[in-house]
Design an enzyme around this catalytic site. Sequence first.
Site, PDB file in Angstrom:
ATOM      1  N   ASP A   1     -65.373  30.440  44.026  1.00 36.76           N
ATOM      2  CA  ASP A   1     -65.636  31.300  42.863  1.00 36.76           C
ATOM      3  C   ASP A   1     -66.132  30.522  41.643  1.00 36.76           C
ATOM      4  O   ASP A   1     -67.035  30.976  40.935  1.00 36.76           O
ATOM      5  CB  ASP A   1     -64.411  32.156  42.513  1.00 36.76           C
ATOM      6  CG  ASP A   1     -63.114  31.378  42.372  1.00 36.76           C
ATOM      7  OD1 ASP A   1     -63.123  30.134  42.469  1.00 36.76           O
ATOM      8  OD2 ASP A   1     -62.071  32.027  42.159  1.00 36.76           O
TER       9      ASP A   1
ATOM     10  N   GLN B   1     -60.773  30.035  45.914  1.00 32.43           N
ATOM     11  CA  GLN B   1     -60.847  28.812  46.705  1.00 32.43           C
ATOM     12  C   GLN B   1     -59.533  28.524  47.443  1.00 32.43           C
ATOM     13  O   GLN B   1     -58.492  29.092  47.104  1.00 32.43           O
ATOM     14  CB  GLN B   1     -61.159  27.625  45.791  1.00 32.43           C
ATOM     15  CG  GLN B   1     -62.530  27.702  45.131  1.00 32.43           C
ATOM     16  CD  GLN B   1     -62.888  26.390  44.456  1.00 32.43           C
ATOM     17  OE1 GLN B   1     -62.964  26.315  43.257  1.00 32.43           O
ATOM     18  NE2 GLN B   1     -63.091  25.350  45.248  1.00 32.43           N
TER      19      GLN B   1
HETATM   20  O1  LIG Z   1     -57.790  27.294  42.807  1.00 28.36           O
HETATM   21  C1  LIG Z   1     -58.746  27.548  42.086  1.00 28.36           C
HETATM   22  C2  LIG Z   1     -59.760  26.526  41.755  1.00 28.36           C
HETATM   23  O2  LIG Z   1     -59.461  25.261  42.260  1.00 28.36           O
HETATM   24  C3  LIG Z   1     -58.861  28.944  41.512  1.00 28.36           C
HETATM   25  O3  LIG Z   1     -59.884  29.022  40.562  1.00 28.36           O
HETATM   26  C4  LIG Z   1     -59.072  29.937  42.614  1.00 28.36           C
HETATM   27  O4  LIG Z   1     -60.392  29.741  43.099  1.00 28.36           O
HETATM   28  C5  LIG Z   1     -58.756  31.351  42.199  1.00 28.36           C
HETATM   29  O5  LIG Z   1     -59.528  31.840  41.161  1.00 28.36           O
HETATM   30  P1  LIG Z   1     -59.357  33.275  40.437  1.00 28.36           P
HETATM   31  O6  LIG Z   1     -59.120  34.299  41.487  1.00 28.36           O
HETATM   32  O7  LIG Z   1     -58.276  33.153  39.452  1.00 28.36           O
HETATM   33  O8  LIG Z   1     -60.668  33.509  39.746  1.00 28.36           O
END
Ligand SMILES: O=C(CO)[C@@H](O)[C@H](O)COP(=O)(O)O
EC number: 2.7.1.17
Length: 477
Positions: free
Chosen positions: A234, A71
Site C-alpha cells: 500500500d 503489507q
Molecule cells: O505495515 C505496514 C507498512 O510496513 C502498514 O503500512 C500496512 O501496510 C498497513 O497499512 P494501512 O492498512 O494502515 O494503510
Amino acid sequence: MTLVAGVDSSTQSCKVVVRDAETGALVRSGRASHPDGTSVHPRHWWDALRTAVDDAGGLADVDAVSVGGQQHGMVALDADGEVVRDALLWNDTRSAGAAEDLVAELGAQEWADSVGSVLVASLTVTKLRWLRDAEPENAARTAAVALPHDWLTWQLAGGMAGVGFEGLVTDRSDVSGTGYWSPRTGDYRTDLVERALGHVPALPRVLGPSDRAGTGTADVLGGGSPALGPGAGDNAAAALALGLRTGDVAVSIGTSGVVSAIADAPTADGSGLVTGFADATGRFLPLACTLNAARILDWAARLLGVDHARLAELALSAPAGADGLVLVPYFEGERTPNLPHAAAALHGMRLTNTTPAHIARAAFEGLLCSLADGIDALRAAGVPVQRAHLVGGAAQSAAVQALAPDVLGLEVHVPTPGEYVADGAARQAAWVLAGGAEAPAWVPAQPPLVLNPGSAADGTRVREQYAAARGLVLGRG
Ligand SMILES: O=C(CO)[C@@H](O)[C@H](O)COP(=O)(O)O
Ligand SMILES: Nc1ncnc2c1ncn2[C@@H]1O[C@H](COP(=O)(O)OP(=O)(O)O)[C@@H](O)[C@H]1O
C-alpha cells in the site's frame, strides 16, 4: 475511453477506483469494510473486494486491474491452494518473540544488510517462525506463502484451479516487506525462509514495476478479461499515486502511521527504525511505520463521546502542548520504536489539564510526534526530507492539518481527498497497458492544499515534552 481499475485492500476496508487510463480522471469508485482483528481469513478480503467492485458499478469494462494492499500479512496455503489458517496481519504482535529469536540468531545489522530491515513482529518471516513454533502441523502443511495483495491477484487470475502456484506473483515493493527477499540483489533468501519455517514453500514470482501478471478470469470481473498488474504494497502504491520526488515524504495516517520516501539506493538501518523496502517504480522506499495512528483519534473520539469533527474542534480550542498533558500512544504495543508489549500512557495529568479539549489536543499531538520521530529516523538514515504529503483517512481531520506543519516542522501538502493507494494501483494498471520506462503522467484534478509551519517554537516545545514522556515509557518497555 480506456478504463483501468485500482484496488486498495487495506487493514480496515477495501476500496476500488476506476480511472481513465490516459488522463487518470476518476470515473467511479466503491468500498466495503473488512472485519476487525489482527488475524483474518483471506476470504473476507475477497468478499469485501466483491462488494466494493459492485459498489463501483462493476469492472466488466476495464482493460487492466492492479491490487495494492496492506503489507506483510502471512497467507499460508496448503498443497491444494486452500488457506491453512487465518492470515496474521502486519499489526499482529504474537510473533514478537520469534522476531527476537531470529534477530538474536543472525544479528540486527546482518538482517538489515540481507533483507533491508531489522526484524519486528510485522515482517512476514517472523510470522513463519511463529507458525513453526506454535502450530507445527500448520507449518508442515504450508506449501506456498503469499502476501495479501498476491493472494487477491491470484484469485482474480483464477487461483489454484486456473493458474496453480506457477501463477502466483508478487512485486518488488511488497516482497521487500517479507524479510526473506533482498532489495539490494532482487533475490529471495530461501535460506532465511527455511530458517524460519523449517522448509521452503512455493513463493510468488517477483515481477517488475509494469510487468503483466496475467489475465483476469474471476466472476467478480463481470465477464471481462483485463490485464492484471503486479500490484504493490500500500505505501508503494500511494507513493506512485503521489509521484514522490527526492525530498518528498509521504505521511500516511491510516490504521498504521507511515512516513516513507523514494530513494535511488537501498537502505540498511541496523537500528531498525527505518525499514529498507523497495518501491513500485524500480527504486527504493525507506519507511518508518507505527502500529498506532488513526485509531488514536478513534479512541479519543470514543472516550470523549464525540465525532471526529468535534474532536478536532476540541483539540484546536486547547493550547499547544495541552498545558503539559502528553499522550504516548502505544495502545497496540509499538513497532517504531520496537515495543510490542508496551501500552499507551497519559503523562502530566493535573486537575486543570484533563478537560476534554486537553485530552483531544494530547491525542493529536501524540499521533503527530510519533510520526515526527519517524521523519527524524529517515533523516538519520540519510534520506533527504523537505516537505510532507499527508494522506490516509485521518489526513482529512482539520486538527491534523492545522497541527502537522508545526509538529513535523515541515511544509505540508494535503492532496485532494482521495484513495491514494487504490489510485497508485490504477496508475500501475495503466502503466502495464502503456508500457515504457515510466508510469503514465497523470495530472491531479486539483492542486494540493499547502500548509506552512506557523510557530516553530510551539512545535519544538510539543516535541520536547513528548520526548520526555516517551523516555519514561521506553524505560518501562
Ligand atoms: O505495515 C505496514 C507498512 O510496513 C502498514 O503500512 C500496512 O501496510 C498497513 O497499512 P494501512 O492498512 O494502515 O494503510
Ligand atoms: N476526519 C477524520 N478524522 C480523524 N480520523 C478519520 C477521519 N476520517 C477517517 N478517519 C479514520 O481513518 C481510518 C481509516 O483510514 P484508512 O487510511 O482508510 O485506513 P486503512 O488504510 O488502515 O484501512 C479510520 O480509523 C477512521 O476512523
